[in-house]
Design a protein around this motif. Structure first.
Motif, PDB file in Angstrom:
ATOM      1  N   ARG A 238      52.335  40.324  49.318  1.00  0.00           N
ATOM      2  CA  ARG A 238      53.740  40.721  49.133  1.00  0.00           C
ATOM      3  C   ARG A 238      54.356  41.141  50.470  1.00  0.00           C
ATOM      4  NH1 ARG A 238      51.747  42.931  44.212  1.00  0.00           N
ATOM      5  NH2 ARG A 238      51.423  44.950  45.188  1.00  0.00           N
ATOM      6  N   HIS A 239      53.554  41.786  51.311  1.00  0.00           N
ATOM      7  CA  HIS A 239      54.060  42.202  52.623  1.00  0.00           C
ATOM      8  C   HIS A 239      54.484  40.982  53.449  1.00  0.00           C
ATOM      9  CE1 HIS A 239      54.245  44.317  56.488  1.00  0.00           C
ATOM     10  NE2 HIS A 239      53.546  43.316  56.990  1.00  0.00           N
ATOM     11  N   LEU A 240      53.662  39.919  53.391  1.00  0.00           N
ATOM     12  CA  LEU A 240      53.937  38.748  54.231  1.00  0.00           C
ATOM     13  C   LEU A 240      54.995  37.836  53.638  1.00  0.00           C
ATOM     14  CD1 LEU A 240      50.553  37.397  55.570  1.00  0.00           C
ATOM     15  CD2 LEU A 240      52.340  38.542  56.833  1.00  0.00           C
ATOM     16  N   MET A 241      54.939  37.638  52.320  1.00  0.00           N
ATOM     17  CA  MET A 241      55.744  36.588  51.692  1.00  0.00           C
ATOM     18  C   MET A 241      56.876  37.124  50.809  1.00  0.00           C
ATOM     19  SD  MET A 241      54.346  33.790  52.691  1.00  0.00           S
ATOM     20  CE  MET A 241      52.814  33.153  53.320  1.00  0.00           C
ATOM     21  N   GLY A 242      56.946  38.419  50.670  1.00  0.00           N
ATOM     22  CA  GLY A 242      57.997  38.977  49.822  1.00  0.00           C
ATOM     23  C   GLY A 242      57.469  39.347  48.444  1.00  0.00           C
ATOM     24  N   ASP A 243      58.184  40.230  47.754  1.00  0.00           N
ATOM     25  CA  ASP A 243      57.707  40.772  46.482  1.00  0.00           C
ATOM     26  C   ASP A 243      57.554  39.720  45.386  1.00  0.00           C
ATOM     27  OD1 ASP A 243      57.457  43.249  47.494  1.00  0.00           O
ATOM     28  OD2 ASP A 243      59.421  43.972  46.813  1.00  0.00           O
ATOM     29  N   ASP A 244      58.257  38.597  45.517  1.00  0.00           N
ATOM     30  CA  ASP A 244      58.227  37.600  44.444  1.00  0.00           C
ATOM     31  C   ASP A 244      57.061  36.614  44.561  1.00  0.00           C
ATOM     32  OD1 ASP A 244      60.531  38.716  43.524  1.00  0.00           O
ATOM     33  OD2 ASP A 244      61.827  37.344  44.659  1.00  0.00           O
ATOM     34  N   ILE A 245      56.252  36.741  45.597  1.00  0.00           N
ATOM     35  CA  ILE A 245      55.194  35.748  45.818  1.00  0.00           C
ATOM     36  C   ILE A 245      54.208  35.755  44.648  1.00  0.00           C
ATOM     37  CG2 ILE A 245      53.746  37.361  47.137  1.00  0.00           C
ATOM     38  CD1 ILE A 245      54.110  33.615  47.855  1.00  0.00           C
ATOM     39  N   GLU A 246      53.835  34.564  44.211  1.00  0.00           N
ATOM     40  CA  GLU A 246      52.886  34.434  43.105  1.00  0.00           C
ATOM     41  C   GLU A 246      51.512  34.132  43.689  1.00  0.00           C
ATOM     42  OE1 GLU A 246      52.768  31.923  38.991  1.00  0.00           O
ATOM     43  OE2 GLU A 246      54.625  31.853  40.145  1.00  0.00           O
ATOM     44  N   LEU A 247      50.524  34.949  43.357  1.00  0.00           N
ATOM     45  CA  LEU A 247      49.165  34.782  43.893  1.00  0.00           C
ATOM     46  C   LEU A 247      48.205  34.588  42.731  1.00  0.00           C
ATOM     47  CD1 LEU A 247      49.294  37.838  46.273  1.00  0.00           C
ATOM     48  CD2 LEU A 247      49.112  35.494  47.077  1.00  0.00           C
ATOM     49  N   ARG A 248      47.098  33.918  42.995  1.00  0.00           N
ATOM     50  CA  ARG A 248      46.076  33.842  41.950  1.00  0.00           C
ATOM     51  C   ARG A 248      44.683  33.909  42.587  1.00  0.00           C
ATOM     52  NH1 ARG A 248      46.131  27.407  40.067  1.00  0.00           N
ATOM     53  NH2 ARG A 248      45.067  26.644  41.926  1.00  0.00           N
ATOM     54  N   PHE A 249      43.757  34.511  41.890  1.00  0.00           N
ATOM     55  CA  PHE A 249      42.364  34.557  42.320  1.00  0.00           C
ATOM     56  C   PHE A 249      41.605  33.546  41.479  1.00  0.00           C
ATOM     57  CE2 PHE A 249      43.989  38.493  43.871  1.00  0.00           C
ATOM     58  CZ  PHE A 249      43.219  38.803  44.980  1.00  0.00           C
ATOM     59  N   ARG A 250      40.816  32.729  42.144  1.00  0.00           N
ATOM     60  CA  ARG A 250      40.100  31.667  41.457  1.00  0.00           C
ATOM     61  C   ARG A 250      38.618  31.834  41.801  1.00  0.00           C
ATOM     62  NH1 ARG A 250      39.874  26.686  43.712  1.00  0.00           N
ATOM     63  NH2 ARG A 250      41.398  27.289  45.269  1.00  0.00           N
ATOM     64  N   ALA A 251      37.780  31.841  40.756  1.00  0.00           N
ATOM     65  CA  ALA A 251      36.352  32.027  41.022  1.00  0.00           C
ATOM     66  C   ALA A 251      35.834  30.922  41.933  1.00  0.00           C
ATOM     67  CB  ALA A 251      35.581  32.011  39.700  1.00  0.00           C
ATOM     68  N   ASN A 252      34.992  31.299  42.861  1.00  0.00           N
ATOM     69  CA  ASN A 252      34.443  30.312  43.789  1.00  0.00           C
ATOM     70  C   ASN A 252      33.039  30.741  44.170  1.00  0.00           C
ATOM     71  OD1 ASN A 252      34.221  28.181  45.621  1.00  0.00           O
ATOM     72  ND2 ASN A 252      36.345  28.384  46.265  1.00  0.00           N
ATOM     73  N   ASP A 253      32.449  30.014  45.058  1.00  0.00           N
ATOM     74  CA  ASP A 253      31.072  30.302  45.421  1.00  0.00           C
ATOM     75  C   ASP A 253      30.914  30.235  46.930  1.00  0.00           C
ATOM     76  OD1 ASP A 253      28.367  30.773  45.108  1.00  0.00           O
ATOM     77  OD2 ASP A 253      27.909  28.623  45.152  1.00  0.00           O
ATOM     78  N   PHE A 254      30.691  31.372  47.567  1.00  0.00           N
ATOM     79  CA  PHE A 254      30.396  31.401  49.008  1.00  0.00           C
ATOM     80  C   PHE A 254      29.033  32.040  49.191  1.00  0.00           C
ATOM     81  CE2 PHE A 254      35.130  32.182  48.897  1.00  0.00           C
ATOM     82  CZ  PHE A 254      35.496  30.904  49.311  1.00  0.00           C
ATOM     83  N   PRO A 255      28.285  31.605  50.183  1.00  0.00           N
ATOM     84  CA  PRO A 255      26.955  32.198  50.371  1.00  0.00           C
ATOM     85  C   PRO A 255      26.996  33.656  50.822  1.00  0.00           C
ATOM     86  CG  PRO A 255      27.392  30.458  52.014  1.00  0.00           C
ATOM     87  CD  PRO A 255      28.549  30.468  51.075  1.00  0.00           C
ATOM     88  N   PHE A 256      28.082  34.048  51.491  1.00  0.00           N
ATOM     89  CA  PHE A 256      28.100  35.398  52.084  1.00  0.00           C
ATOM     90  C   PHE A 256      28.768  36.454  51.212  1.00  0.00           C
ATOM     91  CE2 PHE A 256      30.650  32.188  54.356  1.00  0.00           C
ATOM     92  CZ  PHE A 256      31.899  32.451  53.827  1.00  0.00           C
ATOM     93  N   THR A 257      29.304  36.033  50.048  1.00  0.00           N
ATOM     94  CA  THR A 257      29.879  37.039  49.133  1.00  0.00           C
ATOM     95  C   THR A 257      29.388  36.761  47.711  1.00  0.00           C
ATOM     96  OG1 THR A 257      31.860  35.630  49.105  1.00  0.00           O
ATOM     97  CG2 THR A 257      32.000  37.669  50.359  1.00  0.00           C
TER      98      THR A 257
END
Ligand code: ZN
Length: 343
Positions: A238-257
């Protein structure tokens, strides 16, 4: 009376003075002088006639001729000085600086590169959240770039990242995560850092450049959860793109997290309609994130039973593309003022 008398000399001098006075240039003046005073000039022609005079007359006419010659020379010298002065004045006039002239209207203003501006915004945000800034080398050991981050040699991530290898078995770092290893090793939590910098992968497309910029962030403490990570990144978006920015978290697979997620935000170029930059999906991958894998903490000498941490890495160039509506990542690096000057 012979063919020579003082009247002829007076006439000659009078003509010479008139012509000299009318001379406009040094070559003209030289030609006029030669016409009167040169070996084949008018005065020489007159003097050739004095041989017919008797001694006294010859001496008198010769003397008069010398005086005439001297006066014409004087006249030529004065005219030469006047012409030279005029030429000099003209040249100086051409070079003169007129400080009363108006200046260039609206001279173009320089401005910071879009990537620098995005970087500064990012750093400002995380600084306000108490994150310190760390930097690391761009030429890195394979251990810090891969093994310590739980990416063994056989892991497919090594191929996926299209690594540039350099002499001595080192690599051009494929992510800023090497700074995690360097910073966490030998330190006791709690701590939180960000690591902005350049990274390298063998890749080129509207979204990919062989050199690009990432910002890495990580935090380790005794009570750190995925919820903290999510809240932080939502506030960051929101800081970078403004309060209206739509974000989503998508499950993924990384070795380090573990667990890991991909963070996407709506493609602002097409507003979810799908375009070349977002490969028709309507969403832009912004970065990866997750809870730091216990093995990575252990590799840095941190007790993974007691401490947890989260980490994330964002593409800076991609953020600049979206924020400023730039259709190809290459435009960021070509230095074309028709593009950069409008941003
Ligand atoms: Zn799009």
């Amino acid at each position: 009376m012979t063919g020579v008398d003082t009247h002829q000399l007076e006439q000659l001098e009078s003509n010479a003075r008139r012509e000299v006075a009318e001379a406009e240039s040094l070559p003209d003046l030289t030609a006029i002088r030669a016409g009167y005073l040169g070996k084949k000039g008018s005065l020489a022609a007159i003097l050739r006639g004095i041989g017919e005079l008797d001694g006294a007359e010859r001496a008198a006419v010769g003397k008069s001729a010398n005086i005439t010659k001297g006066r014409i020379e004087q006249c030529v010298a004065e005219r030469r000085a006047a012409i030279e002065a005029a030429v000099r004045k003209q040249a100086l006039g051409a070079q003169a600086l007129d400080t009363s002239l108006p200046g260039v209207e609206d001279p173009p203003l320089g401005r910071l590169h879009p990537i620098t501006r995005v970087f500064r915004d990012m750093v400002e945000f995380f600084s306000s959240m108490g994150f310190a800034i760390e930097e690391g080398p761009e030429v890195e050991t394979q251990y810090n770039n891969f093994e310590a981050l739980n990416i063994p040699e056989v892991h497919p991530a090594r191929d996926e990242q299209d690594t540039f290898y350099v002499d001595g078995g080192n690599v051009l770092r494929t992510h800023t995560s090497n700074v995690q290893i360097r910073t966490m090793t030998g330190r006791t939590p709690p701590f939180r850092f960000i690591a902005p910098g350049r990274v390298y992968r063998h890749d080129l497309s509207p979204r990919h450049s062989p050199m690009f910029h990432q910002i890495e962030g990580f935090m380790v403490d005794e009570q750190v959860s995925f919820g903290d990570l999510k809240g932080l990144l939502m506030a960051f978006g929101r800081h970078l793109m403004g309060d209206d920015i739509e974000l989503r978290f998508r499950a993924n697979d990384f070795p380090f997290t573990e667990p890991s997620a991909e963070l996407d935000y709506v493609c602002l170029l097409c507003e979810k309609q799908g375009c070349a930059v977002c490969s028709g999906s309507g969403w832009m991958e912004w970065g990866g994130c997750g809870m730091i894998h216990p093995r990575v903490l252990e590799n840095c000498g941190i007790d993974s039973e007691r401490y947890q941490g989260f980490a994330f890495g964002m593409g800076v160039d991609r953020t600049a593309l979206l924020r400023y509506g730039i259709p190809h990542i290459r435009l960021l690096f070509e230095g074309d003022l028709r593009v950069l000057g409008r941003i």
